[in-house]
Design a protein around this motif. Sequence first.
Motif, PDB file in Angstrom:
ATOM      1  N   ALA A  73      11.704  -3.968  17.405  1.00  0.00           N
ATOM      2  CA  ALA A  73      11.859  -5.394  17.847  1.00  0.00           C
ATOM      3  C   ALA A  73      12.740  -6.070  17.063  1.00  0.00           C
ATOM      4  O   ALA A  73      13.482  -6.973  17.579  1.00  0.00           O
ATOM      5  N   PHE A  74      12.535  -6.030  15.807  1.00  0.00           N
ATOM      6  CA  PHE A  74      13.196  -6.896  14.781  1.00  0.00           C
ATOM      7  C   PHE A  74      14.604  -6.606  15.056  1.00  0.00           C
ATOM      8  O   PHE A  74      15.561  -7.418  14.886  1.00  0.00           O
ATOM      9  N   ALA A  75      15.049  -5.251  15.014  1.00  0.00           N
ATOM     10  CA  ALA A  75      16.579  -4.896  15.027  1.00  0.00           C
ATOM     11  C   ALA A  75      17.102  -5.152  16.235  1.00  0.00           C
ATOM     12  O   ALA A  75      18.200  -5.688  16.392  1.00  0.00           O
ATOM     13  N   LEU A  81       9.989 -18.282  19.291  1.00  0.00           N
ATOM     14  CA  LEU A  81       9.152 -17.768  18.438  1.00  0.00           C
ATOM     15  C   LEU A  81       8.052 -18.785  18.413  1.00  0.00           C
ATOM     16  O   LEU A  81       6.929 -18.316  18.504  1.00  0.00           O
ATOM     17  N   HIS A  82       8.527 -19.790  17.862  1.00  0.00           N
ATOM     18  CA  HIS A  82       7.520 -20.925  17.561  1.00  0.00           C
ATOM     19  C   HIS A  82       6.748 -21.099  18.740  1.00  0.00           C
ATOM     20  O   HIS A  82       5.336 -21.225  18.790  1.00  0.00           O
ATOM     21  N   TRP A  85       6.373 -11.806  18.016  1.00  0.00           N
ATOM     22  CA  TRP A  85       7.684 -11.775  17.989  1.00  0.00           C
ATOM     23  C   TRP A  85       8.376 -10.987  19.217  1.00  0.00           C
ATOM     24  O   TRP A  85       9.395 -11.321  19.704  1.00  0.00           O
ATOM     25  N   LEU A  86       7.528 -10.003  19.714  1.00  0.00           N
ATOM     26  CA  LEU A  86       7.959  -9.172  20.962  1.00  0.00           C
ATOM     27  C   LEU A  86       7.663 -10.320  22.139  1.00  0.00           C
ATOM     28  O   LEU A  86       8.607 -10.067  22.926  1.00  0.00           O
ATOM     29  N   THR A  87       6.802 -10.837  22.306  1.00  0.00           N
ATOM     30  CA  THR A  87       6.760 -11.971  23.230  1.00  0.00           C
ATOM     31  C   THR A  87       7.806 -12.875  23.108  1.00  0.00           C
ATOM     32  O   THR A  87       8.284 -12.960  24.466  1.00  0.00           O
ATOM     33  N   ALA A  88       8.128 -13.374  22.206  1.00  0.00           N
ATOM     34  CA  ALA A  88       9.481 -14.235  22.218  1.00  0.00           C
ATOM     35  C   ALA A  88      10.887 -13.525  22.364  1.00  0.00           C
ATOM     36  O   ALA A  88      11.634 -14.138  23.367  1.00  0.00           O
ATOM     37  N   LEU A  89      10.748 -12.208  22.149  1.00  0.00           N
ATOM     38  CA  LEU A  89      12.287 -11.451  22.406  1.00  0.00           C
ATOM     39  C   LEU A  89      12.181 -11.352  23.978  1.00  0.00           C
ATOM     40  O   LEU A  89      13.158 -11.495  24.449  1.00  0.00           O
ATOM     41  N   GLU A  90      11.139 -10.799  24.543  1.00  0.00           N
ATOM     42  CA  GLU A  90      10.901 -10.764  26.045  1.00  0.00           C
ATOM     43  C   GLU A  90      11.238 -12.187  26.777  1.00  0.00           C
ATOM     44  O   GLU A  90      11.944 -12.335  27.745  1.00  0.00           O
ATOM     45  N   ARG A  91      10.670 -13.308  26.037  1.00  0.00           N
ATOM     46  CA  ARG A  91      11.035 -14.484  26.944  1.00  0.00           C
ATOM     47  C   ARG A  91      12.400 -14.879  26.649  1.00  0.00           C
ATOM     48  O   ARG A  91      13.023 -15.282  27.743  1.00  0.00           O
TER      49      ARG A  91
END
Length: 125
Positions: free
Chosen positions: A39-41, A61-62, A84-90
């Motif tokens: 997810a970070f990558a 992310l916040h 982090w994953l939630t933020a990436l999806e959003r």
Amino acid sequence: MQTDMQPTEMDLHDLRAALPGLPCTEDGPVFNAPWQAQAFAMTLALHARGAFTWKEWAHTLHEAMCDAQSAGDPDHGDTYYVHWLTALERIATAKGLVSAGGLLQRRNEWDAAARRTPHGRPIEL
């Protein structure tokens, strides 16, 4: 950010400044599971391709972390990459990189694959 995904010291400094909650050592981010590193990558790769700015990412992310805390997340630090994953999806959805339906389909595929995978074996989609 370098395109080979190896952040420089200055990039790590900028990343830590933008994301103060990011679990890090002197060498960079640390991960407890492969999915966290992936997810970070993916986030770094999308940023490097110009999909979003660090400011947009930090804000997303916040918001994900605030939403989780509002829903009762005790914030012991063990759910950081879930946020982090939630933020990436959003952010990926908001930027049109993936559809909400595509995310739901992938979650369902992942769930089905996890259920049919014996314990201790890697999950394959």
